[in-house]
Design a protein around this motif. Structure first.
Motif, PDB file in Angstrom:
ATOM      1  N   VAL A 101      -6.573   0.263   1.926  1.00 20.21           N
ATOM      2  CA  VAL A 101      -5.586   0.820   0.992  1.00 20.21           C
ATOM      3  C   VAL A 101      -5.455   2.318   1.203  1.00 20.21           C
ATOM      4  O   VAL A 101      -4.356   2.868   1.291  1.00 20.21           O
TER       5      VAL A 101
ATOM      6  N   THR B 102       0.829  -1.203   0.000  1.00 18.72           N
ATOM      7  CA  THR B 102       0.000   0.000   0.000  1.00 18.72           C
ATOM      8  C   THR B 102       0.868   1.259   0.000  1.00 18.72           C
ATOM      9  O   THR B 102       0.517   2.253  -0.623  1.00 18.72           O
TER      10      THR B 102
ATOM     11  N   ASP C  64      -4.067  -7.680   8.653  1.00 16.67           N
ATOM     12  CA  ASP C  64      -3.349  -7.546   7.392  1.00 16.67           C
ATOM     13  C   ASP C  64      -2.067  -8.362   7.322  1.00 16.67           C
ATOM     14  O   ASP C  64      -1.251  -8.154   6.439  1.00 16.67           O
TER      15      ASP C  64
ATOM     16  N   HIS D  57       1.809   1.795  -3.411  1.00 19.25           N
ATOM     17  CA  HIS D  57       0.674   2.385  -4.130  1.00 19.25           C
ATOM     18  C   HIS D  57       0.599   3.881  -3.881  1.00 19.25           C
ATOM     19  O   HIS D  57       0.360   4.673  -4.804  1.00 19.25           O
TER      20      HIS D  57
ATOM     21  N   ALA E 278      -1.909   3.897   2.244  1.00 18.84           N
ATOM     22  CA  ALA E 278      -1.123   4.302   1.074  1.00 18.84           C
ATOM     23  C   ALA E 278      -0.308   5.558   1.367  1.00 18.84           C
ATOM     24  O   ALA E 278       0.721   5.788   0.747  1.00 18.84           O
TER      25      ALA E 278
ATOM     26  N   ASP F 232       1.838  -3.078  -6.741  1.00 20.53           N
ATOM     27  CA  ASP F 232       1.293  -2.397  -5.572  1.00 20.53           C
ATOM     28  C   ASP F 232      -0.111  -2.909  -5.245  1.00 20.53           C
ATOM     29  O   ASP F 232      -0.713  -3.650  -6.029  1.00 20.53           O
ATOM     30  N   LEU F 233      -0.606  -2.533  -4.071  1.00 19.64           N
ATOM     31  CA  LEU F 233      -1.941  -2.942  -3.625  1.00 19.64           C
ATOM     32  C   LEU F 233      -2.833  -1.718  -3.652  1.00 19.64           C
ATOM     33  O   LEU F 233      -2.624  -0.776  -2.888  1.00 19.64           O
ATOM     34  N   SER F 234      -3.807  -1.746  -4.534  1.00 21.26           N
ATOM     35  CA  SER F 234      -4.685  -0.588  -4.706  1.00 21.26           C
ATOM     36  C   SER F 234      -6.117  -0.958  -4.380  1.00 21.26           C
ATOM     37  O   SER F 234      -6.469  -2.136  -4.245  1.00 21.26           O
ATOM     38  N   ALA F 235      -6.955   0.052  -4.296  1.00 18.83           N
ATOM     39  CA  ALA F 235      -8.382  -0.197  -4.111  1.00 18.83           C
ATOM     40  C   ALA F 235      -8.945  -1.003  -5.279  1.00 18.83           C
ATOM     41  O   ALA F 235      -9.904  -1.746  -5.123  1.00 18.83           O
TER      42      ALA F 235
END
Lengths: 418, 418
Positions: B410, A325, B246, A328, B414, A404-407
Motif C-alpha cells: 500500500v 492504492t 497484485d 488511498h 499509494a 480504497d486499499l489501505s494498510a
C-alpha cells in the motif's frame, strides 16, 4: 424526477414519486418485532454484554418474500436453507448469528443450521420453513449450535418494537463492522405511501455479486412473491452488486426482502425506488465502513455501448489493487484507470477514453491533458471522490462505489483467526 | 528425470537432460554485448550515476526470435513495435528505458517510440526493424524521447561482454525493483550443450498473463522462428503466466527470446527445459521482490479434471486479497482458499477438497480436520510456504507462485506519481 436520498447509483425516482429518508431500520414497518441477545458464539460476546451475537426478527405471520444469496460455489448451510425456505412459500422470521459463518463445515454444518432454524421456529411458534437463517463470521470452524439453540427462547422473549430493538439487531450481526447499519425511507406515490426499512452488516470480503454481507429489508407494501423478486433484483443490481471493497466473494451473502402488505398496493416502480434507496444507503454504509477504508470513490463509467460492458469496465477498475492504492494515496494516477479497464474482456478504444476526477479533466482521447495537479489532488483527498470515465462509444452507463486499499485492510485481515 | 534448479513450476526435465544453474544472465551467450547508461528519463538518474535508466543489448546480427507482449487493451507503443518487428523477421537488438512507460500517450507516444528505435538502429548500424523496444515506468506522461535519443550513441559505444555489463543492463530496467534479476543455465542433452541466459524486471502490477515485467532471454541454441515461438510459449506459460503479486495486468509487459544458433541444433525439449528454468528463476525473483512482499506461497492445485480448471482455481486463490493478507499474517485460514476458488466459473464439489499447508492437512472433504495449529502457523510463517490443494476430481494440476499482501504494498503504491 428527483434523485434518491444518498443516491450514488445513478438511478432516478419516477415522476410523481418522492422518497424521504427516515431514521431507523426495519422496525419502522408495522408488526416488525426484533432484537439481539448474547448467545456466546462470538468470543468477545462473553466479555461485553452490549455486544449481542444472535439477532432475531419476526413479522408475526408468513408474508411474501424474496432472497438473493451468494453465487460462490462454497456456500454456507444457512444460504441453502434461506434459498429453499423462500422458494417454498411465505416466511415470517430471520435468525442470524455472528462470530461463525458455519461455512466449510460439511454435513455437520447443515445439521447445525437446521437445528438453529428448528429452535427459532419453536421459540416463535412458527413452522421451520417460515424461518430464514443467516450466519457470518469465521469460516471452517464448527458452529457451536447448542449455544444458539439455548439462547433462542430468551431471544424470542426479548423481541420488541422500536429503534432500540432495531439497533440491537443491527449490532448482533456485526463482525469487523465498526458501526451498525440501518436505513429507512417513506415513499409517496400517486397511489399512497409505503415504508421501507433495512438493516445490514458487512465490511470485508465485499465485492460485486455479492459482498460478505447480510441484509434484511422489510416493506409494508402489498407485493406478491413474484413482485418481491422483481423489486429485489432491481434494487440489489444497482446497489449491493455495484460495491467493492476487496473483490472477495463471500460464502454467506444473503439479502432478504419481506413484504408485510399492511400499506396496501402501491405502484411497483415506487416501491422499487424505495427499496433501491434503502439498499443504496446500506451499501454505501458498508463501503464506508469497509475494512481499512479511508476514502470512497463514486465511479461512473458512461459512454458505453451497453450496460454490461459499462459494469465490466467499472468492475475492473473497482477491483484493481493499483487503482485502490492510488485512491488511498489521493494520487491522480489516471493511467491506472485505463490499465485496469484494459484487462477486461470487453473491447474498447483507448484513444476515445476521457477521465475526470471531480471537475478536473485529466485524460482525453486516451492521453494526458494539461490539468491543475493541485486541484486534482484536492479532489482525490476528499472523503468522497467522484470519478467519471467516458468511453466515447455509446449511451450506456454504470455506477459503482469503491473503497480504497489501505494498510489498515492488511492489518485487519492478516490475523483474523490467529 | 530431475527437477530443474529453483523449480516451483512442477515441470520436469526430460530423461537424459541435465540443467545446471550458472551465474550471470544473457551475457553468458557468445556474441551478446550489453550495458546500461544514464539518459535522464528516470528522475533519480540525475542524482545517482550508478542508476542507469537506458539499457541496450545487441547480438551483432539478426537472429530468430519470439516475443510475448501484454494482452492488456491499453498497450504501450513499444509493445506494438516489439510485436511488429519480431513478426516481420529476425532481430538483433533490444533498447529499453525505465522511468517512463510511454503508455497512454497517444500518437506522440508512437512517434517517440519510433524515434528511439531509429536512434538505436543508427547507433548500432542496424535496420530499425531489427531493434526491439521496451519501456517501463509511469503511465500517461510523455516520454522525453530526446534524452533517450541523445544517449544512444554513448550507450552503443559502452556495449560490452561480461557480468558487469549484464548487471548494468539489469539495473537500467529496474523501477520499484530493489534488486537486479538475472538467471542462466547450461543444458546438457544427448545432442550437446546449449546456454540460456536471461534478465528481467518487475515488482508491481504482477499477475498472470502477464506481469508488469520485461524480460530478455538469449540462447545459443539453433532454433528457427517457429521453434522460438513454441519454446517461449511453453516456458512463459509455466512461469511468467503463473505468478501473481497484485493481479494488475500491465500496459507494457514484454518477454523476448533470441536464439543466436552458435551452439548448433539441440533437441527442442532440452532447450525448452533450459528456457523454462531461466524463466522460472526470473519469475521467482520477480515475486520475491514484489512490492511489499514478505513471503511467497508455492500454490499447487491438483486432482483437477483438466489443466485449465486447475489454473483457474489457482488463479482465484492467488488473486484473493483475503488469501494474500492471511498469507502475510501467517494465518492458517484455509477457508479463504475454498472461498476464493468458489468464485471461479469452473465448477467443483467443495465436499471433495483437501488443503495442506506444508505437511499439515487442515481441510479434508471440504471441512476442518483436527490439526496441530502451532505446526501450521510455523509452516505459514516461513519465507516460502507450500500450499497443496487437492480437488479430488482428476489428475490435472497447476502450480502458481504468489506473493503476500502487506502494508508495504500500500505504501509503495499509494503515492507513485505524487
Amino acid at each position: 424526477m428527483t434523485a434518491a436520498p444518498d443516491d450514488w447509483t445513478g438511478g432516478v425516482i419516477p415522476d410523481g414519486v418522492t422518497v424521504a429518508l427516515l431514521d431507523g431500520g426495519p422496525e419502522i414497518v408495522a408488526d416488525v418485532r426484533l432484537g439481539g441477545v448474547v448467545c456466546g458464539v462470538r468470543p468477545s460476546a462473553h466479555r461485553d454484554p452490549d455486544q449481542p451475537d444472535l439477532a432475531l426478527l419476526d413479522v408475526g405471520r408468513p408474508v411474501p418474500a424474496a432472497v438473493v444469496v451468494t453465487t460462490n460455489q462454497v456456500r454456507a448451510a444457512a444460504c441453502d436453507l434461506a434459498a429453499a425456505h423462500v422458494a417454498a412459500g411465505p416466511v415470517r422470521a430471520v435468525v442470524a448469528n455472528s462470530g461463525n459463518a458455519n461455512a466449510c463445515t460439511g454435513a455437520a454444518g447443515h445439521r447445525d443450521a437446521a437445528a438453529v432454524v428448528a429452535a427459532a421456529a419453536a421459540a416463535l411458534g412458527a413452522a421451520p420453513g417460515e424461518v430464514v437463517p443467516m450466519s457470518t463470521g469465521v469460516i471452517g470452524v464448527p458452529l457451536p449450535a447448542d449455544r444458539v439453540v439455548a439462547a433462542l427462547p430468551d431471544a424470542a422473549a426479548a423481541l420488541a418494537t422500536g429503534g432500540a430493538a432495531g439497533e440491537r439487531f443491527a449490532r448482533a450481526i456485526m463482525t469487523t463492522d465498526t458501526v451498525p447499519k440501518r436505513a429507512a425511507v417513506r415513499v409517496t406515490g400517486p397511489e399512497g405511501q409505503v415504508l421501507v426499512g433495512g438493516v445490514a452488516k458487512g465490511s470485508g470480503m465485499i465485492e460485486p455479486a455479492l459482498a460478505t454481507m447480510l441484509a434484511v429489508v422489510v416493506t409494508d407494501a402489498d407485493l406478491d412473491a413474484d413482485a418481491c423478486r422483481r423489486v429485489l433484483a432491481a434494487a440489489a443490481g444497482r446497489t449491493f452488486n455495484r460495491i467493492s471493497v476487496d473483490a472477495c466473494g463471500s460464502t454467506n451473502d444473503t439479502v432478504l426482502l419481506l413484504a408485510t402488505g399492511t400499506a396496501g398496493a402501491v405502484d411497483e416502480t415506487a416501491v422499487t425506488a424505495g427499496v433501491t434507496a434503502v439498499c443504496a444507503a446500506l451499501a454505501a454504509a458498508i463501503v464506508r465502513d469497509g475494512e481499512g477504508v479511508t476514502r470512497v470513490a463514486r465511479l461512473r463509467v458512461h459512454g458505453a455501448p451497453d450496460p454490461v460492458a459499462a459494469e465490466a469496465w467499472g468492475r475492473a477498475v473497482a477491483t484493481s489493487a493499483l487503482f485502490r492504492t492510488a485512491l488511498h494515496g489521493g494520487d491522480p494516477n489516471w493511467g491506472r484507470v485505463l490499465a485496469a479497464m484494459g484487462t477486461s474482456s470487453h473491447r474498447f478504444d483507448p484513444d476515445r477514453v476521457a477521465v475526470r476526477f471531480g471537475g478536473v479533466e485529466v485524460c482525453r482521447d486516451g492521453a494526458a491533458v494539461p490539468y491543475d495537479h493541485d486541484a486534482a489532488v484536492a479532489v482525490l483527498r476528499a472523503p468522497t471522490v467522484d470519478i467519471d470515465v467516458d468511453m466515447g462509444l455509446g449511451a450506456a452507463e454504470a455506477a459503482l462505489l469503491v473503497g480504497d486499499l489501505s494498510a489498515g485492510y492488511v492489518t485487519i485481515n492478516a490475523e483474523y483467526t490467529t
